[in-house]
Structures are given as structure tokens and as C-alpha cells.
Motif scaffolding. Structure first.
Motif, PDB file in Angstrom:
ATOM      1  N   TYR A  75       0.801  -1.160  -0.046  1.00  0.00           N
ATOM      2  CA  TYR A  75       0.042  -0.009  -0.180  1.00  0.00           C
ATOM      3  C   TYR A  75       0.818   1.286  -0.077  1.00  0.00           C
ATOM      4  N   THR A  76       0.296   2.366  -0.330  1.00  0.00           N
ATOM      5  CA  THR A  76       0.652   3.618  -0.480  1.00  0.00           C
ATOM      6  C   THR A  76      -0.251   4.623   0.181  1.00  0.00           C
ATOM      7  N   SER A  77      -0.027   5.434   1.249  1.00  0.00           N
ATOM      8  CA  SER A  77      -0.873   6.307   1.976  1.00  0.00           C
ATOM      9  C   SER A  77      -0.217   7.835   1.527  1.00  0.00           C
ATOM     10  N   THR A  78      -0.748   8.825   1.262  1.00  0.00           N
ATOM     11  CA  THR A  78      -0.469   9.878   0.807  1.00  0.00           C
ATOM     12  C   THR A  78      -1.351  10.882   1.442  1.00  0.00           C
ATOM     13  N   GLY A  79      -0.847  12.171   1.548  1.00  0.00           N
ATOM     14  CA  GLY A  79      -1.766  13.190   2.321  1.00  0.00           C
ATOM     15  C   GLY A  79      -0.884  14.338   3.268  1.00  0.00           C
ATOM     16  N   ALA A  80      -1.643  14.848   3.972  1.00  0.00           N
ATOM     17  CA  ALA A  80      -1.183  15.688   4.792  1.00  0.00           C
ATOM     18  C   ALA A  80      -1.840  15.700   6.313  1.00  0.00           C
ATOM     19  N   LEU A  81      -1.037  16.080   7.199  1.00  0.00           N
ATOM     20  CA  LEU A  81      -1.432  16.423   8.520  1.00  0.00           C
ATOM     21  C   LEU A  81      -1.663  17.819   8.685  1.00  0.00           C
ATOM     22  N   VAL A  82      -3.005  18.200   8.931  1.00  0.00           N
ATOM     23  CA  VAL A  82      -3.259  19.735   9.042  1.00  0.00           C
ATOM     24  C   VAL A  82      -3.453  20.122  10.417  1.00  0.00           C
ATOM     25  N   ALA A  83      -3.638  19.078  11.371  1.00  0.00           N
ATOM     26  CA  ALA A  83      -3.446  19.542  12.753  1.00  0.00           C
ATOM     27  C   ALA A  83      -2.906  18.146  13.499  1.00  0.00           C
ATOM     28  N   ALA A  84      -1.993  18.398  14.276  1.00  0.00           N
ATOM     29  CA  ALA A  84      -1.566  17.250  15.039  1.00  0.00           C
ATOM     30  C   ALA A  84      -2.350  16.524  16.031  1.00  0.00           C
ATOM     31  N   VAL A 130       3.652  14.590  16.782  1.00  0.00           N
ATOM     32  CA  VAL A 130       3.352  14.604  15.440  1.00  0.00           C
ATOM     33  C   VAL A 130       3.406  15.823  14.824  1.00  0.00           C
ATOM     34  N   ALA A 131       4.314  15.982  13.826  1.00  0.00           N
ATOM     35  CA  ALA A 131       4.547  17.503  13.079  1.00  0.00           C
ATOM     36  C   ALA A 131       3.152  17.420  11.927  1.00  0.00           C
ATOM     37  N   TRP A 132       2.861  18.718  11.972  1.00  0.00           N
ATOM     38  CA  TRP A 132       1.881  19.283  10.902  1.00  0.00           C
ATOM     39  C   TRP A 132       2.692  18.917   9.513  1.00  0.00           C
ATOM     40  N   GLY A 133       1.929  18.747   8.484  1.00  0.00           N
ATOM     41  CA  GLY A 133       2.730  18.889   6.981  1.00  0.00           C
ATOM     42  C   GLY A 133       2.556  17.772   6.168  1.00  0.00           C
ATOM     43  N   PRO A 134       3.213  17.683   5.219  1.00  0.00           N
ATOM     44  CA  PRO A 134       2.638  16.549   4.316  1.00  0.00           C
ATOM     45  C   PRO A 134       3.076  14.996   4.736  1.00  0.00           C
ATOM     46  N   PHE A 184       0.783  -4.338  10.193  1.00  0.00           N
ATOM     47  CA  PHE A 184       1.556  -3.341   9.158  1.00  0.00           C
ATOM     48  C   PHE A 184       2.820  -3.306   9.343  1.00  0.00           C
ATOM     49  N   ILE A 185       3.638  -3.395   8.192  1.00  0.00           N
ATOM     50  CA  ILE A 185       5.175  -2.989   8.269  1.00  0.00           C
ATOM     51  C   ILE A 185       5.257  -1.880   7.276  1.00  0.00           C
ATOM     52  N   PHE A 186       5.812  -0.780   7.658  1.00  0.00           N
ATOM     53  CA  PHE A 186       5.837   0.468   6.950  1.00  0.00           C
ATOM     54  C   PHE A 186       7.087   1.116   6.869  1.00  0.00           C
ATOM     55  N   SER A 187       7.108   2.342   6.093  1.00  0.00           N
ATOM     56  CA  SER A 187       8.114   3.595   6.186  1.00  0.00           C
ATOM     57  C   SER A 187       7.346   4.602   5.761  1.00  0.00           C
ATOM     58  N   THR A 188       7.659   5.836   6.686  1.00  0.00           N
ATOM     59  CA  THR A 188       6.834   6.898   6.624  1.00  0.00           C
ATOM     60  C   THR A 188       7.833   7.932   6.473  1.00  0.00           C
ATOM     61  N   SER A 189       7.110   9.130   5.927  1.00  0.00           N
ATOM     62  CA  SER A 189       7.638  10.326   5.779  1.00  0.00           C
ATOM     63  C   SER A 189       6.743  11.406   6.150  1.00  0.00           C
ATOM     64  N   GLN A 190       7.018  11.850   7.269  1.00  0.00           N
ATOM     65  CA  GLN A 190       5.981  12.893   8.072  1.00  0.00           C
ATOM     66  C   GLN A 190       6.869  14.080   8.213  1.00  0.00           C
ATOM     67  N   ASN A 191       6.551  15.014   7.208  1.00  0.00           N
ATOM     68  CA  ASN A 191       6.956  16.478   7.052  1.00  0.00           C
ATOM     69  C   ASN A 191       8.419  16.377   6.976  1.00  0.00           C
ATOM     70  N   GLY A 192       8.966  15.140   6.349  1.00  0.00           N
ATOM     71  CA  GLY A 192      10.205  15.224   6.070  1.00  0.00           C
ATOM     72  C   GLY A 192      10.959  14.443   7.126  1.00  0.00           C
ATOM     73  N   GLY A 195      -8.144  16.424  11.392  1.00  0.00           N
ATOM     74  CA  GLY A 195      -6.702  16.683  11.117  1.00  0.00           C
ATOM     75  C   GLY A 195      -5.554  16.040  10.292  1.00  0.00           C
ATOM     76  N   ALA A 196      -6.295  14.787  10.040  1.00  0.00           N
ATOM     77  CA  ALA A 196      -5.595  14.156   8.805  1.00  0.00           C
ATOM     78  C   ALA A 196      -6.374  14.016   7.481  1.00  0.00           C
ATOM     79  N   VAL A 197      -5.604  14.459   6.422  1.00  0.00           N
ATOM     80  CA  VAL A 197      -6.219  14.096   5.010  1.00  0.00           C
ATOM     81  C   VAL A 197      -5.370  13.184   4.334  1.00  0.00           C
ATOM     82  N   ILE A 198      -5.535  12.073   4.662  1.00  0.00           N
ATOM     83  CA  ILE A 198      -4.849  10.876   4.004  1.00  0.00           C
ATOM     84  C   ILE A 198      -5.584   9.874   3.193  1.00  0.00           C
ATOM     85  N   THR A 199      -5.196   9.688   2.069  1.00  0.00           N
ATOM     86  CA  THR A 199      -5.818   8.357   1.471  1.00  0.00           C
ATOM     87  C   THR A 199      -4.745   7.042   1.283  1.00  0.00           C
TER      88      THR A 199
END
Length: 151
Positions: A42-51, A56-60, A77-85, A136-140
């Protein structure tokens, strides 16, 4: 006379529909077992607009991983994330349920955070699309089946 013509027209129309194979669409029949023993890349993408919690940092936001449904309402789940870099690996567990119309929900709990998703299973059962339901999460998320476990 007019009634006879209308009756003939309806008979011809019904016969034509039968010949052409036009029938109402069959209702989906899904359950927790529909996803049983399947790994989904799977792939999840989006942004956190409120922590959701202070660290947890806001951002992409982006996540890529493998989601495994066990057929009994548990998911891992086994995953790698990028949360606001900020990039890093992780694992999580959760629960899921599937409705007979092939919609459902799952949770993903890891790192002190629980995320809630609604999803729909593709017509052939080889994929799903989900959206995070947390404030606060806009993630698909899009998942595609990798393989079936063999005993």
C-alpha cells in the motif's frame, strides 16, 4: 387494440433484454474472509493539518508498506513513513471489519497513535482504497494484493 400492441411491445422488449443478457447487477458478497491471508502493498499520501498528539508534526505525509489481513478481524502493518520530512520505519497492529457490500473499516495502532480508516474493496478483491477518518488528517491509501499465503 392498443393494449394488445403495448403488450406485444413489452414482450419483445423483455425478450430482447433476455437475449442480450441484460440483468440487474448482482449484489456484492464480502466479509472479513474476503481479505483473509492476503498481503497488500500500500501507499498512503496526504497531509496532517492538525497534530493528533504533540510529537506529531503538521505537514505532508506519505507511507508505504505491507498490510496483512488475517481473516479474523486482525491486521498488521510493516511500513516506512515520511512525516513532514521525518523518515523512519515502523510496525503497527489493528482491527478490521468488512460489510457485505464490500465496504469496511480498519484501525492502525503504532507509536502511541491509533488511526481510523474507511475503505472499499475492489470488485475482484485484489485491491482497496481507504481514507483516514481522523480529525486533522487528510490521508488516502491504495492497496494492491501481493500474494496469497500457502500452508
Amino acid at each position: 387494440m392498443k393494449l394488445s400492441i403495448i403488450a406485444k411491445a413489452l414482450t419483445i422488449a423483455a425478450g430482447g433484454a433476455f437475449v442480450l443478457g441484460i440483468t440487474p447487477a448482482a449484489k456484492a458478497a464480502c466479509s472479513d474472509v474476503t481479505l483473509a491471508s492476503h498481503h497488500f502493498a500500500y501507499t498512503s499520501t496526504g497531509a496532517l493539518v492538525a497534530a493528533p498528539i504533540p510529537p506529531v508534526a503538521w505537514g505532508p505525509y506519505a507511507e508505504v508498506g505491507v498490510q496483512h489481513f488475517n481473516g479474523n478481524g486482525s491486521v498488521t502493518f510493516i511500513f516506512s513513513t515520511s512525516q513532514n520530512g521525518n523518515v523512519g520505519p515502523g510496525t503497527a497492529t489493528g482491527t478490521y471489519s468488512v460489510n457485505d457490500d464490500c465496504t469496511g473499516e480498519f484501525t492502525e495502532t503504532g507509536g502511541g497513535i491509533t488511526s481510523h480508516f474507511n475503505f472499499v474493496i475492489d470488485a475482484d478483491g485484489t485491491g482497496f482504497q481507504a481514507i483516514c477518518q481522523d480529525s486533522g488528517a487528510v490521508i488516502t491509501r491504495t492497496g494492491r494484493r501481493q500474494f496469497v499465503e500457502r500452508d
